[in-house]
Design a protein around this motif. Structure first.
Motif, PDB file in Angstrom:
ATOM      1  N   GLY A 218     -28.307  26.763  26.954  1.00 27.54           N
ATOM      2  CA  GLY A 218     -28.421  25.282  27.189  1.00 27.54           C
ATOM      3  C   GLY A 218     -29.645  24.685  26.311  1.00 27.54           C
ATOM      4  O   GLY A 218     -30.093  25.569  25.598  1.00 27.54           O
ATOM      5  N   GLY A 219     -29.904  23.512  26.357  1.00 28.70           N
ATOM      6  CA  GLY A 219     -30.904  22.984  25.438  1.00 28.70           C
ATOM      7  C   GLY A 219     -30.645  23.255  24.018  1.00 28.70           C
ATOM      8  O   GLY A 219     -29.795  22.908  23.517  1.00 28.70           O
ATOM      9  N   LYS A 220     -31.743  23.787  23.199  1.00 32.27           N
ATOM     10  CA  LYS A 220     -31.496  24.112  21.754  1.00 32.27           C
ATOM     11  C   LYS A 220     -30.431  24.901  21.503  1.00 32.27           C
ATOM     12  O   LYS A 220     -29.964  25.058  20.262  1.00 32.27           O
ATOM     13  N   ASP A 221     -30.033  26.046  22.385  1.00 29.47           N
ATOM     14  CA  ASP A 221     -28.937  26.991  22.244  1.00 29.47           C
ATOM     15  C   ASP A 221     -27.626  26.385  22.803  1.00 29.47           C
ATOM     16  O   ASP A 221     -27.322  26.538  24.124  1.00 29.47           O
ATOM     17  N   VAL A 222     -26.819  26.257  21.999  1.00 25.38           N
ATOM     18  CA  VAL A 222     -25.469  25.529  22.092  1.00 25.38           C
ATOM     19  C   VAL A 222     -24.566  26.767  22.754  1.00 25.38           C
ATOM     20  O   VAL A 222     -23.268  26.326  23.344  1.00 25.38           O
ATOM     21  N   GLY A 223     -24.831  27.868  22.200  1.00 24.16           N
ATOM     22  CA  GLY A 223     -24.019  29.002  22.529  1.00 24.16           C
ATOM     23  C   GLY A 223     -22.671  29.140  21.627  1.00 24.16           C
ATOM     24  O   GLY A 223     -22.749  28.425  20.399  1.00 24.16           O
ATOM     25  N   THR A 224     -21.532  29.344  22.155  1.00 26.56           N
ATOM     26  CA  THR A 224     -20.371  29.093  21.368  1.00 26.56           C
ATOM     27  C   THR A 224     -19.820  27.771  21.108  1.00 26.56           C
ATOM     28  O   THR A 224     -20.042  27.034  22.321  1.00 26.56           O
ATOM     29  N   GLY A 225     -18.972  27.467  20.271  1.00 23.15           N
ATOM     30  CA  GLY A 225     -18.362  25.999  20.023  1.00 23.15           C
ATOM     31  C   GLY A 225     -17.039  26.092  19.466  1.00 23.15           C
ATOM     32  O   GLY A 225     -16.718  26.988  19.104  1.00 23.15           O
ATOM     33  N   TRP A 226     -16.196  24.922  19.638  1.00 20.58           N
ATOM     34  CA  TRP A 226     -15.199  24.711  19.077  1.00 20.58           C
ATOM     35  C   TRP A 226     -15.196  23.308  18.414  1.00 20.58           C
ATOM     36  O   TRP A 226     -15.419  22.396  18.855  1.00 20.58           O
ATOM     37  N   ASN A 227     -14.931  23.422  17.175  1.00 21.86           N
ATOM     38  CA  ASN A 227     -14.723  22.151  16.246  1.00 21.86           C
ATOM     39  C   ASN A 227     -15.817  21.277  16.430  1.00 21.86           C
ATOM     40  O   ASN A 227     -15.555  20.006  16.204  1.00 21.86           O
ATOM     41  N   ASN A 228     -17.054  22.033  16.666  1.00 21.44           N
ATOM     42  CA  ASN A 228     -18.132  21.017  16.532  1.00 21.44           C
ATOM     43  C   ASN A 228     -18.050  19.973  17.509  1.00 21.44           C
ATOM     44  O   ASN A 228     -18.694  18.764  17.490  1.00 21.44           O
TER      45      ASN A 228
ATOM     46  N   ILE B 264     -16.784  20.852  21.455  1.00 20.16           N
ATOM     47  CA  ILE B 264     -16.901  21.472  22.564  1.00 20.16           C
ATOM     48  C   ILE B 264     -17.963  22.664  22.491  1.00 20.16           C
ATOM     49  O   ILE B 264     -17.812  23.458  21.714  1.00 20.16           O
ATOM     50  N   TYR B 265     -19.023  22.717  23.393  1.00 18.19           N
ATOM     51  CA  TYR B 265     -20.052  23.704  23.536  1.00 18.19           C
ATOM     52  C   TYR B 265     -20.035  24.560  24.679  1.00 18.19           C
ATOM     53  O   TYR B 265     -19.935  23.855  25.842  1.00 18.19           O
ATOM     54  N   GLU B 266     -20.475  25.635  24.605  1.00 20.72           N
ATOM     55  CA  GLU B 266     -20.539  26.699  25.645  1.00 20.72           C
ATOM     56  C   GLU B 266     -21.564  26.125  26.773  1.00 20.72           C
ATOM     57  O   GLU B 266     -21.423  26.155  27.993  1.00 20.72           O
ATOM     58  N   LYS B 267     -22.580  25.655  26.233  1.00 18.49           N
ATOM     59  CA  LYS B 267     -23.673  25.143  27.018  1.00 18.49           C
ATOM     60  C   LYS B 267     -23.336  24.166  28.078  1.00 18.49           C
ATOM     61  O   LYS B 267     -23.650  24.033  29.198  1.00 18.49           O
ATOM     62  N   ASP B 268     -22.352  23.145  27.490  1.00 18.69           N
ATOM     63  CA  ASP B 268     -21.851  22.081  28.419  1.00 18.69           C
ATOM     64  C   ASP B 268     -20.812  22.479  29.344  1.00 18.69           C
ATOM     65  O   ASP B 268     -21.027  22.120  30.693  1.00 18.69           O
ATOM     66  N   ILE B 269     -19.969  23.280  28.857  1.00 15.84           N
ATOM     67  CA  ILE B 269     -18.992  23.997  29.860  1.00 15.84           C
ATOM     68  C   ILE B 269     -19.502  24.667  31.073  1.00 15.84           C
ATOM     69  O   ILE B 269     -19.308  24.659  32.246  1.00 15.84           O
ATOM     70  N   VAL B 270     -20.549  25.746  30.426  1.00 13.77           N
ATOM     71  CA  VAL B 270     -21.142  26.491  31.610  1.00 13.77           C
ATOM     72  C   VAL B 270     -22.063  25.812  32.577  1.00 13.77           C
ATOM     73  O   VAL B 270     -21.944  25.851  33.654  1.00 13.77           O
ATOM     74  N   LEU B 271     -22.750  24.779  31.933  1.00 16.78           N
ATOM     75  CA  LEU B 271     -23.361  24.086  33.042  1.00 16.78           C
ATOM     76  C   LEU B 271     -22.701  23.203  34.009  1.00 16.78           C
ATOM     77  O   LEU B 271     -23.005  23.172  35.025  1.00 16.78           O
TER      78      LEU B 271
ATOM     79  N   PHE C 140     -27.336  38.655  40.862  1.00 18.14           N
ATOM     80  CA  PHE C 140     -27.625  37.872  39.699  1.00 18.14           C
ATOM     81  C   PHE C 140     -26.167  37.605  38.942  1.00 18.14           C
ATOM     82  O   PHE C 140     -25.520  38.735  38.690  1.00 18.14           O
ATOM     83  N   ILE C 141     -25.508  36.489  38.664  1.00 13.79           N
ATOM     84  CA  ILE C 141     -24.275  36.257  38.061  1.00 13.79           C
ATOM     85  C   ILE C 141     -24.729  35.241  36.739  1.00 13.79           C
ATOM     86  O   ILE C 141     -25.214  34.030  36.876  1.00 13.79           O
ATOM     87  N   SER C 142     -24.390  35.663  35.703  1.00 12.56           N
ATOM     88  CA  SER C 142     -24.581  34.858  34.368  1.00 12.56           C
ATOM     89  C   SER C 142     -23.158  34.432  33.764  1.00 12.56           C
ATOM     90  O   SER C 142     -22.476  35.395  33.577  1.00 12.56           O
ATOM     91  N   ILE C 143     -23.232  33.212  33.798  1.00 15.51           N
ATOM     92  CA  ILE C 143     -21.975  32.481  33.378  1.00 15.51           C
ATOM     93  C   ILE C 143     -21.943  32.356  31.719  1.00 15.51           C
ATOM     94  O   ILE C 143     -22.706  31.821  31.433  1.00 15.51           O
ATOM     95  N   HIS C 144     -20.590  32.605  31.154  1.00  7.71           N
ATOM     96  CA  HIS C 144     -20.784  32.363  29.551  1.00  7.71           C
ATOM     97  C   HIS C 144     -19.382  32.038  29.283  1.00  7.71           C
ATOM     98  O   HIS C 144     -18.259  32.339  30.231  1.00  7.71           O
TER      99      HIS C 144
END
Length: 171
Positions: free
Chosen positions: A1-11, A13-20, A63-67
């Motif tokens: 999240g925040g400054k770290d978008v994680g992985t993405g697709w075609n600029n 769709i971003y991991e940080k938004d899906i995971v949140l 603890f479960i970390s979602i990615h």
């Protein structure tokens, strides 16, 4: 999240938004039920440090970390996997492997994705946690089928339900 978008697709769709979205849906299930307290490392678009994540994890029982996974230009890689490192058995019989396996199986049942198994990996959030811990990769953003699942409302609801059901069964 925040400054770290994680992985993405075609600029777009971003991991940080899906995971949140998945996290907030999962937390809402626990909050509605009220039997098990669910702590979240974030409920908005912020970047918690690794220390913040594992410190919060250690006040709970697991603890479960979602990615979301990515395979770069390989669009055929697909499926769901969980990672564990240490047993972190608190004396109640629950280990990281048991947690990872239960979450994986519930996700496979709900999503119909390919089983990429429970694996061991020396990831910081697993290495620094003192409670049974798993990092779950829901699916590959680089695969058309997985991406359709993880970006859909239905897929995110099924993910939340799977995580919730796994935790409820373990307790």
């Amino acid at each position: 999240g925040g400054k770290d978008v994680g992985t993405g697709w075609n600029n777009t769709i971003y991991e940080k938004d899906i995971v949140l979205s998945m996290l907030n849906k999962t937390k809402a299930l626990f909050d509605k039920d009220g039997e098990i307290k669910c702590y979240a490392t974030r409920t908005t678009d912020v970047y918690p440090s690794f220390d913040d994540r594992t410190s919060l994890a250690d006040i709970g029982d697991m603890f479960i970390s979602i990615h979301i996974n990515s395979a770069g230009t390989n669009t055929t890689a697909n499926g769901t996997e969980t990672f564990v490192q240490y047993a972190n058995n608190l004396g109640n019989g629950l280990t990281s492997y048991i947690l990872g396996e239960k979450v994986l199986n519930k996700l496979l049942d709900n999503l119909g994705t390919t089983n990429r198994k429970v694996k061991s990996n020396n990831l910081i959030v697993l290495r620094n946690s003192h409670v049974p811990s798993t990092l779950v990769e829901i699916g590959f953003i680089t695969n058309d089928k997985d991406r359709a699942i993880i970006t859909s409302e239905d897929g995110q609801n099924k993910t939340a339900q799977a995580i919730y059901d796994a935790v409820k069964e373990l307790f």
